[in-house]
Write a protein that holds these residues in place. Structure first.
Motif, PDB file in Angstrom:
ATOM      1  N   SER B  49     -70.709  29.127  57.317  1.00 35.88           N
ATOM      2  CA  SER B  49     -71.565  30.320  57.177  1.00 35.88           C
ATOM      3  C   SER B  49     -73.004  30.045  57.584  1.00 35.88           C
ATOM      4  O   SER B  49     -73.802  30.951  57.704  1.00 35.88           O
ATOM      5  CB  SER B  49     -71.537  30.807  55.734  1.00 35.88           C
ATOM      6  N   GLN B  55     -77.184  33.033  56.794  1.00 39.79           N
ATOM      7  CA  GLN B  55     -76.421  33.811  55.803  1.00 39.79           C
ATOM      8  C   GLN B  55     -77.100  35.141  55.527  1.00 39.79           C
ATOM      9  O   GLN B  55     -76.455  36.184  55.428  1.00 39.79           O
ATOM     10  CB  GLN B  55     -76.302  33.011  54.507  1.00 39.79           C
ATOM     11  N   ASP B  59     -75.507  38.793  56.276  1.00 37.49           N
ATOM     12  CA  ASP B  59     -75.119  39.497  55.068  1.00 37.49           C
ATOM     13  C   ASP B  59     -75.074  41.000  55.359  1.00 37.49           C
ATOM     14  O   ASP B  59     -76.059  41.569  55.816  1.00 37.49           O
ATOM     15  CB  ASP B  59     -76.154  39.212  53.977  1.00 37.49           C
TER      16      ASP B  59
END
Lengths: 621, 551
Positions: B49, B55, B59
């Protein structure tokens, strides 16, 4: 898009006035230069010495400009070529190749006219940009770098005139540019052909039989396969004659082998897509609502006033007077039934009327000598597209008496009479008037001079493509001329910048002319700056005050300066022929000649100025 | 100088360099944690990730990654890179050229510039909206031939569709597309011609991947599907549903997007589809089903929770139950306090000025302008609220309570009565307040009218009435007067039947307009002008009286 033949003036009509204007400007510059030089000399060395200095300068100018040695000029040009190659100008060519490799991503072949996109939006602009960059960097940096590296010293110490140095540089760089442009032209041509080349397939299954209402005959109708974002409708009659619909400005030839369900249909490549029409334009004037002569028609409120409008169902008419409409220009062997009149009309409806039908218009032909006027045809106007109206060689009409009433025979049937186009309607010297009227009340037709022309023949598209390249070449030569001249007295980066200013100024010359004449919205440079920083639009009046008054005063002072600058800047737009090439109109010889003389008109004083500046530099003396 | 002193500066320099290297090595750790990129997995190894930034970027809640905006067009990215940071200038120049070509009506070149503009500014939704609208609404109207107009209408819609692919989280774009297709095709002077052209799939063919513009929409799976729709209103509805899906799936922050209007688009498109079928002469099961679907869609719309600004959420269908609840509370209160309302009203009337009293006493249709104003003000002043009734009752009961022992049953009964009255008044007020909030939202979309319309239009009587009027119009166009007259009279009789079963229909202004127009055509068929009297008693005279005055 109007493609006009440059104010419609022939070279013979244009040259005297242009030459006189040019001579006056050159004369002013020369006299101004001499007077300035005289006064500078007076300040330096006194009046007697100043006369001697100026006299010697004029004598040297005459000698250096007349006693040129072609051999030395060519030698210097060859040196310039070698220097350019050493500077890896071939990178430009490599760049162009890379661009062409990926250019397909940016071409929308589903466009209405992909040839206009390909030629006018990609190939020619790419060549233009690269040759400009080439001319800019080569010409503006060469002399200053040579002076800095002292390599020019080895040249000036030889018996070489400064004028030959300047001319040699210009010729040398122009030669390099010419070679590269020729190579790019070939690649560009191949790219164009490859991009536009396509065909479609047609099978028996794609065709359906349809019977025309009220007729015994049946037709086969269908659509070809899709390719390049379009299809063509196909109609095949009982005799096997096929008509493939014109789409995206082209059609295809269709060959049929066999019959019925076993028939095979082969479509050739695109036809009539890359053309160079040779138009015969006429002079346009109008009749107003009362039927009197008028220079312009009605303004329907369009922002763009290029076209004038005529009202329908009245006396208003647009009249083109053509010359050169002769049997020789339109031989019967090539035009057996009719001669083509290409018409582009703008339609303005004040009420919708029947939206499923086109607005009706009528075309009449009139002999300017005898006054005989005959209705050629009635048609539905096509807006924004080139409508080819065939003008028949033989026109049959109902005979009318002096009062305009139909003449009838003994049985009460109307009498018909036939007129021959060239015998009755065109004068012996090839003049004829074409009248256009709108036939529906409350509707208007809009037209400009270039919207009607007789399409006599097609010139070679390849030759037209080359003429388009010539336009780019002439612009490049101008850039080189300015670059070399400016580099004779400026350092390399400053000369580069100055040449960029000349290029930008030349591209926007029309805007500068309008600015100097006060025709632009938003005022002059200072007023525009205030509007930009205060985020006001161009129409709102500025608030009265000291700032506004100062800006207006500065703008008033700036206008004559802008006017003078616009007179010495080259109008690059005049040398652009890519619209002609992409829209399929031949660049005529008169236009090329005018541009060539304009080019000479710039290069001559640039060479003289370059000579003066180089002569006055202390280089290895 | 001693050797130690000459060696010292070099050693210090060496130690400094060591310290820098150590610092750089130390910094690498947090940099790695923050910035290492995410990776895709393969068959053997799972993907990673990435660092904190990667991240955050990926998201779904933040949506910083470019891939989350929509598709990425390689040509566009190359184009942007090729401008070397001068993308803004390039866009300005292109836009200025676009305006110039538009002015010169050089639409081919203008269209080609749009292709370049979209590659330079692919994620500016306003650019897509404006340019697509310009093509669909302005360039199309500049053409003369209706086929050319349609070409540009579809061209603008196709252009916007490309923008949707690149901006997958923007609900406004599919909504605009729905509007172009449904309204520009369905509400123009050329609509009959456009709708005929719309049925030809060839207009919507595109090279390459993806579903065409006129693909259908599966409401169960909420996806577009390989089903060609041949009606512009249906296609518009499909795109409206797609816009709803985008808004729901991505919880997009969309200020200025009125939710009642937004969610009413799809059901209204269904209604217009049904109306268009009738205009085309279809009154059979297809039209009936279309109206039935419209009614269902409108009911579902009424059940949806809609934000009502700062007032929380509302459901449009809750209006009638709330009004009923308020009325029941009022009735119950009046039962608890008989005569109190009239008493309070009487007191208020007594306080009115004589002019106001006179205005109130004058019949409404005979009042002067001043009397109308005075009557309106007086009416609001003599209005008796439930709170006033409940408070008056409570006061009266409390006075009686003082005379009674506290523990007595009678006293307790009075207490309960007072409490109940106040509770009823409170409940009625709350229900009325909520009903008012809902009514404000309903008025934005003319909710009651469309609900009634859907309910009534799907009935067989109404469809037959519409068919009769349509046939009468056709007969009139064919100069068959007798058939036309018979058709109109049949239609009027059926309308009467519908009005009798749905009395609210008589009040509806749209229906009233339809009646007036049909009656005027009937008058023309009878050879009369529009103001001539109809044969009396005319079956729809009450509707005419109501609506002709309003017009």
């Amino acid at each position: 898009m109007p493609i006009e033949s440059y104010d419609f003036q022939t070279f013979a009509e244009w040259f005297p006035g242009a030459f006189a204007y040019w001579a006056a400007v050159m004369g002013c510059l020369l006299v101004g230069g001499l007077i300035t030089g005289f006064f500078v000399s007076v300040l330096r060395s006194g009046p007697m010495r100043a006369v001697e200095v100026v006299g010697r300068a004029v004598r040297d100018l005459v000698l250096d400009m007349t006693l040129l040695s072609p051999r030395r000029i060519l030698a210097l040009a060859w040196v310039a070529v070698k220097e350019a190659v050493r500077r890896r100008v071939l990178v430009v060519f490599a760049l162009f190749l890379v661009l062409m490799l990926f250019a397909g991503w940016f071409i929308n072949t589903a466009s209405d006219h992909p040839e206009r996109v390909c030629i006018g939006r990609l190939v020619f602009p790419a060549m233009w940009v690269l040759t400009f960059l080439l001319g800019l960097f080569l010409s503006s940096m060469s002399l200053p770098l040579d002076i800095k590296n002292r390599t020019l010293h080895t040249v000036v110490t030889k018996p070489v005139r400064q004028s030959e140095i300047v001319l040699g540089r210009i010729l040398g760089f122009a030669a390099v540019g010419t070679l590269l442009l020729a190579a790019m032209g070939v690649i560009g041509w191949l790219f164009t052909i490859r991009t536009l080349s396509h065909t479609h397939t047609l099978t028996a299954g794609q065709l359906k039989e349809e019977t025309t209402p009220g007729s015994q005959t049946s037709l086969l109708k269908g659509k070809t396969s899709a390719a390049s974002g379009h299809q063509h409708a196909v109609t095949i009659d009982a005799s096997g004659e096929a008509v493939v619909e014109m789409k995206q400005g082209h059609t295809h030839d269709l060959y049929i082998e066999g019959e019925g369900d076993d028939a095979t249909y082969t479509l050739e490549g695109p036809k009539d897509q890359l053309v160079a029409r040779v138009p015969i334009y006429g002079k346009l004037h109008f009749l107003d609502r009362a039927g009197n002569e008028a220079e312009k028609g009605v303004n329907t409120g369009d922002e763009w006033t290029y076209r004038s409008f005529i009202e329908g169902a009245g006396r208003m008419a647009a009249i083109w007077e053509f010359k050169g409409i002769t049997q020789r220009a339109f031989p019967e062997s090539e035009f057996p039934e009719s001669i083509p009149l290409d018409l582009t009309i703008e339609v303005f409806r004040t009420h919708k009327g029947d939206v499923s039908k086109a607005v009706a218009g009528g075309l009449w032909l009139r002999n300017p000598d005898t006054g005989l006027k005959v209705e050629a045809q009635v048609f539905g106007a096509k807006k924004f597209s080139r409508d080819v109206r065939p003008i028949p060689r033989s026109i049959e009409v109902f005979k009318k008496d002096a009062k305009g009433k139909p003449v009838k025979d003994a049985n009460g049937r109307p009498v018909r009479e036939t007129y021959d186009l060239f015998r009755d309607l065109v004068t012996p010297d090839g003049r004829v008037e074409v009248w256009l009227q709108c036939l529906e009340g409350g509707q208007y037709f809009g037209m400009a001079r270039a919207d009607a022309y007789f399409h006599a023949r097609d010139a070679s598209f390849v030759l037209n493509f080359v003429k388009g390249l010539l336009g780019i070449w002439m612009q490049m030569a101008l850039v080189i001329g300015f670059g070399v001249m400016l580099s004779t007295f400026l350092s390399a980066p400053v000369a580069l910048l100055a040449t960029v200013f000349v290029i930008v100024g030349g591209i926007f010359r029309d805007f500068i002319v309008d600015l100097a004449a006060g025709k632009t919205y938003g005022g002059g440079p200072w007023e525009s700056a205030i509007r930009l920083f205060t985020q006001q639009n161009q129409i709102v009046e500025l608030e009265p005050g000291l700032r506004t008054s100062a800006a207006l005063t500065f703008d008033t002072i700036a206008k004559p300066a802008l006017w003078m600058i616009s007179r010495v800047l080259p109008a690059f737009g005049n040398f652009e022929f890519d619209d002609y090439v992409s829209y399929g109109y031949a660049v005529d010889g008169d236009l090329l000649l005018r541009c060539a003389f304009q080019l000479i008109g710039f290069l001559l004083p640039l060479t003289v100025a370059g000579y003066f500046f180089l002569k006055n530099r202390e280089v290895a003396r | 100088m001693s050797p130690e002193k000459t060696a010292d500066p070099r050693r210090r320099s060496f130690y400094r360099k060591l310290a820098y290297v150590a610092g750089i090595c130390l910094l690498l750790f947090p940099l790695f944690v923050l910035g290492h990129p995410a990776t895709h997995g393969t068959r053997d190894t799972p993907g990673r990730s990435g660092g904190v930034l990667a991240q955050l970027r990926n998201d779904p809640e933040h949506g910083f990654s470019q891939t989350q905006l929509g598709e990425i067009d390689m040509t566009s990215e190359t184009f942007k890179l090729a401008t070397l940071g001068m993308r803004g200038i390039a866009v300005q120049v292109l836009w200025a050229k676009y305006n110039k070509y538009r002015m010169q009506k050089n639409f081919s070149f203008a269209w080609d510039l749009l292709q370049q503009l979209k590659q330079l500014a692919p994620h500016f939704t306003k650019v897509w909206e404006h340019l697509a609208w310009d093509i669909t609404y302005n360039v199309s109207v500049a053409q003369d031939d209706y086929k050319d107009k349609f070409f540009w209408v579809v061209g603008g819609a196709k252009y916007l569709k490309e923008g949707i692919a690149l901006n997958g989280r923007e609900p406004r774009l599919p909504r605009e597309l729905g509007r172009f297709i449904s309204q520009k095709v369905g509400r123009a002077d050329e609509t009959p011609l456009y709708r005929a052209l719309f049925r030809d799939e060839a207009w919507f063919q595109t090279e390459g991947e993806g579903l065409p513009l006129n693909a259908g929409y599966n409401e169960q799976t909420q996806t577009r599907e390989h089903l060609v729709l041949r009606d512009n209103w249906q296609v518009g509805k499909a795109w409206y549903r797609e816009a709803e899906r985008v808004l729901a799936e991505y919880h997009v922050y969309a200020p200025g997007l009125s939710r009642p209007v937004f969610y009413s688009d799809a059901p209204l498109a269904q209604m217009y589809y049904a109306m268009a079928l009738e205009k085309d002469g279809s009154f059979d099961k297809v039209a009936e089903d279309a109206w039935h679907t419209a009614g269902r869609d409108w009911r579902e719309f009424g059940e949806r929770e809609l934000p009502a600004g700062d007032e929380g959420t509302v459901r449009l269908n809750d209006y009638e139950p709330l009004v009923q609840e308020a009325n029941e509370c009022t009735t119950a209160l009046d039962k608890l306090a008989p005569g109190v309302r009239d008493e309070i009203r009487g007191e208020k009337v007594a306080k009115l000025r004589s002019a106001e009293r006179k205005a109130l006493d004058t019949p409404a249709d005979k009042r002067t302008e001043d009397e109308v104003r005075a009557a309106y003000e007086a009416q609001s002043r003599i209005e008796v609220t439930n709170d006033e009734v409940a408070n008056r009752l409570a006061q009266s009961l409390r006075r009686q309570l003082r005379k009674l022992p506290r523990d007595s049953e009678e006293a307790q009964g009075m207490e309960r009565k007072a409490k109940e009255a106040l509770s009823l008044a409170q409940r009625a007020a709350k229900a009325q307040e909520q009903a008012k909030r809902i009514d404000r939202q309903r008025s934005i979309v003319n909710f009651a009218h469309w609900r009634l319309r859907a309910e009534v239009e799907q009935t067989r009587d109404m469809l037959d009435a519409r068919r009769a009027i349509y046939d009468a119009d056709q007969a009139m166009a064919g100069a068959q007067i007798a058939a036309a007259l018979a058709g109109y009279e049949k239609g009027f009789a059926l309308w009467r039947k519908v009005i009798d079963s749905h009395p609210a229909l008589a009040e509806d202004s749209e229906f009233g307009y339809d009646v007036i127009e049909a009656v005027n055509r009937y008058r023309r068929a009878r050879g009369q002008d529009e103001k001539a009297d109809l044969p009396q008693p005319f079956i729809l005279q009450d509707v005419l009286n109501k609506h002709e005055k309003r017009r």
